[in-house]
Design a protein around this motif. Sequence first.
Motif, mmCIF file in Angstrom:
data_model
loop_
_atom_site.group_PDB
_atom_site.id
_atom_site.type_symbol
_atom_site.label_atom_id
_atom_site.label_comp_id
_atom_site.label_asym_id
_atom_site.label_seq_id
_atom_site.Cartn_x
_atom_site.Cartn_y
_atom_site.Cartn_z
ATOM 1 N N GLN A 77 3.298 17.822 3.877
ATOM 2 C CA GLN A 77 4.089 17.761 2.647
ATOM 3 C C GLN A 77 4.537 19.152 2.209
ATOM 4 O O GLN A 77 5.656 19.329 1.709
ATOM 5 N N ARG A 80 7.580 20.220 4.230
ATOM 6 C CA ARG A 80 8.791 19.522 3.763
ATOM 7 C C ARG A 80 9.295 20.131 2.454
ATOM 8 O O ARG A 80 10.514 20.281 2.249
ATOM 9 N N ASP A 83 10.974 23.392 3.227
ATOM 10 C CA ASP A 83 12.281 23.171 3.854
ATOM 11 C C ASP A 83 13.346 22.845 2.810
ATOM 12 O O ASP A 83 14.515 23.212 2.962
#
Length: 225
Positions: A77, A80, A83
């Motif tokens: 997580q 992500r 990102d």
Amino acid sequence: MSVLRAVVFDLDGVLVDSEPVWEEVRRGYVADHGGRWRPDTQDRLMGMSTKEWSRYLATELIGGMEPREVAEGVIGQMIRRYDEHLPLMPGAREVVRRLAEDGRPLGVSSSSPRTLIDHVLDEMGVRDLFRATLSTEEVARGKPAPDGYLTVAERLDVPAEECAAIEDSSNGLRSAHAAGMRVIAVPHPRYPPDEDALALASHVARDLNAITPRLLDQIADKPRP
């Protein structure tokens, strides 16, 4: 005359404003798996290695889960989230480049897992400016033990006593000081360090923009707290 010949950065809370993200992600993970977040949980987690915090979440807050499963879920997580948006601290790229241009070798000693350290430095575009980077999951003990900072100093081939460490958290300040380094504290406004830990700093900087080669020279001859 004393000289500080190298600089070792913490990552979380120093170069990247990740502590709020870590807290949000781990809080959500604990809640999603039926656990209970405690009032002192965030303070306890700061500075822990991956092995330490995943075990704490799995056994103390959730129960019935394996630490490896917790670590994989949380770190996935975090990647992500990074990102989507990498929350750099103001002046993060600039301070790294400024000190690198001055000729001092740079290192990182972080409680983040290796994959996140590399990801952040790549996204910042400064990975090649660091001679040594280390995750505390690669040494026997995480912060506040000095293992990470001592190992980075060894890899830089500079005695720890001739290194400056840049830290924000209580356990990070304790770790760098225990290694024998001169510590520059850059307190995070949302997660300020304990007063006894802050007292270990040779200098308290208002932000990263205040950290210059001249400051390093100024604190080199000061007695260590």
